[in-house]
Scaffold this active site. Sequence first.
Site, PDB file in Angstrom:
ATOM      1  N   GLY A  46       3.300  -7.434   4.759  1.00  0.00           N
ATOM      2  CA  GLY A  46       4.227  -6.853   5.772  1.00  0.00           C
ATOM      3  C   GLY A  46       4.799  -7.675   6.683  1.00  0.00           C
ATOM      4  N   GLN A  51       8.430 -10.067  14.700  1.00  0.00           N
ATOM      5  CA  GLN A  51       7.559 -11.315  14.424  1.00  0.00           C
ATOM      6  C   GLN A  51       8.054 -12.698  14.317  1.00  0.00           C
ATOM      7  OE1 GLN A  51       5.316  -8.715  11.515  1.00  0.00           O
ATOM      8  NE2 GLN A  51       3.496  -9.782  12.371  1.00  0.00           N
ATOM      9  N   CYS A  91      -3.174  -8.759  11.260  1.00  0.00           N
ATOM     10  CA  CYS A  91      -1.910  -8.731  11.623  1.00  0.00           C
ATOM     11  C   CYS A  91      -1.486 -10.370  11.802  1.00  0.00           C
ATOM     12  CB  CYS A  91      -1.459  -8.245  13.087  1.00  0.00           C
ATOM     13  SG  CYS A  91       0.354  -8.544  13.598  1.00  0.00           S
ATOM     14  N   LEU A  92      -0.281 -10.697  11.233  1.00  0.00           N
ATOM     15  CA  LEU A  92      -0.211 -12.232  11.090  1.00  0.00           C
ATOM     16  C   LEU A  92       0.281 -12.864  12.381  1.00  0.00           C
ATOM     17  CD1 LEU A  92       2.315 -12.072   8.240  1.00  0.00           C
ATOM     18  CD2 LEU A  92       0.001 -13.053   8.285  1.00  0.00           C
ATOM     19  N   HIS A 133       2.208   0.300  10.933  1.00  0.00           N
ATOM     20  CA  HIS A 133       1.943  -1.157  11.706  1.00  0.00           C
ATOM     21  C   HIS A 133       3.419  -1.864  11.908  1.00  0.00           C
ATOM     22  CE1 HIS A 133      -0.547  -4.763  11.976  1.00  0.00           C
ATOM     23  NE2 HIS A 133       0.802  -5.311  11.838  1.00  0.00           N
ATOM     24  N   GLU A 134       4.388  -1.760  10.768  1.00  0.00           N
ATOM     25  CA  GLU A 134       5.758  -2.713  11.162  1.00  0.00           C
ATOM     26  C   GLU A 134       6.537  -1.885  11.831  1.00  0.00           C
ATOM     27  OE1 GLU A 134       5.067  -5.364  10.113  1.00  0.00           O
ATOM     28  OE2 GLU A 134       3.847  -5.164   8.303  1.00  0.00           O
ATOM     29  N   HIS A 137       5.578  -2.624  15.350  1.00  0.00           N
ATOM     30  CA  HIS A 137       6.201  -4.175  15.609  1.00  0.00           C
ATOM     31  C   HIS A 137       7.519  -3.822  16.528  1.00  0.00           C
ATOM     32  CE1 HIS A 137       3.328  -6.846  14.786  1.00  0.00           C
ATOM     33  NE2 HIS A 137       3.057  -6.800  13.661  1.00  0.00           N
TER      34      HIS A 137
HETATM   35  O1  GNR Z   1      -0.700  -8.957   6.163  1.00  0.00           O
HETATM   36  C1  GNR Z   1      -1.154  -7.644   6.879  1.00  0.00           C
HETATM   37  N1  GNR Z   1      -2.319  -7.024   6.315  1.00  0.00           N
HETATM   38  C2  GNR Z   1      -2.446  -5.735   6.916  1.00  0.00           C
HETATM   39  C3  GNR Z   1      -3.554  -5.262   6.514  1.00  0.00           C
HETATM   40  C4  GNR Z   1      -3.832  -3.897   7.011  1.00  0.00           C
HETATM   41  C5  GNR Z   1      -2.923  -3.445   7.984  1.00  0.00           C
HETATM   42  C6  GNR Z   1      -1.832  -3.855   8.171  1.00  0.00           C
HETATM   43  C7  GNR Z   1      -1.450  -4.975   7.785  1.00  0.00           C
HETATM   44  S1  GNR Z   1       0.105  -5.660   8.061  1.00  0.00           S
HETATM   45  C8  GNR Z   1      -0.211  -7.421   7.999  1.00  0.00           C
HETATM   46  C9  GNR Z   1       0.898  -8.306   8.225  1.00  0.00           C
HETATM   47  C10 GNR Z   1       1.727  -7.992   9.530  1.00  0.00           C
HETATM   48  O2  GNR Z   1       1.091  -8.564  10.436  1.00  0.00           O
HETATM   49  N2  GNR Z   1       2.527  -7.301   9.487  1.00  0.00           N
HETATM   50  O3  GNR Z   1       3.302  -7.048  10.731  1.00  0.00           O
HETATM   51 NI    NI Z   2       1.638  -7.094  12.109  1.00  0.00          NI
END
Ligand code: GNR
Ligand code: NI
Length: 177
Positions: A46, A51, A91-92, A133-134, A137
């Site tokens: 995601g 980001q 998270c990236l 999660h997104e 952000h």
């Molecule tokens: O790549 C991602 N893996 C992930 C694994 C578990 C819960 C959430 C994520 S999102 C993350 C990519 C990212 O940072 N998205 O904002």
């Molecule tokens: Ni993230």
Amino acid sequence: MAKLEILHFPDKRLRTKAREINTVDEALRLFIDDMFETMYEAPGIGLAATQVNFHKRLMVIDVSEEKDEPLCFINPVITHKEGVEVMQEGCLSVPGFYEDVERAENITVTALDKHGEPFELTTGDLLAVCIQHEIDHLDGKLFVDYLSPLKRNRIRKKLERMEKELAAQNANPASTL
Ligand code: GNR
Ligand code: NI
């Protein structure tokens, strides 16, 4: 297509609250393509516009094994949550760190697709976690905010040190030869 630069915690810009998108046009679709390219290359499941320093309510997701199920959400809103689940998240924008986070197990989300058409999705598992999660952000929130201040500060210090070393290396690439 272009790969975009991903901001890293504790960059303040990750704390920006994204604004609603009023028009879904060709320019936005080109940017969405860049977001998908950036997400797939990272690789991640995601990516929220926040980001990549674009503060509009837009996110892309693909949790499929084959990386052939791209999902684009514009102005996403969670309309229903049910149950509780703990999953290890990464998270990236917080590279190299993985921690348990508690979230709703099943959710219903409404959004616009990349053509501006409204849709609704009810889901669970990794996709539900990723959507939450997104959307966090887009509200300037990171998964590390759910951890204890001690853990969060440890992660922040390690990332600050790594960022510093990277900057030094970029300034003088010969120094590490
Ligand atoms: O790549 C991602 N893996 C992930 C694994 C578990 C819960 C959430 C994520 S999102 C993350 C990519 C990212 O940072 N998205 O904002
Ligand atoms: Ni993230």
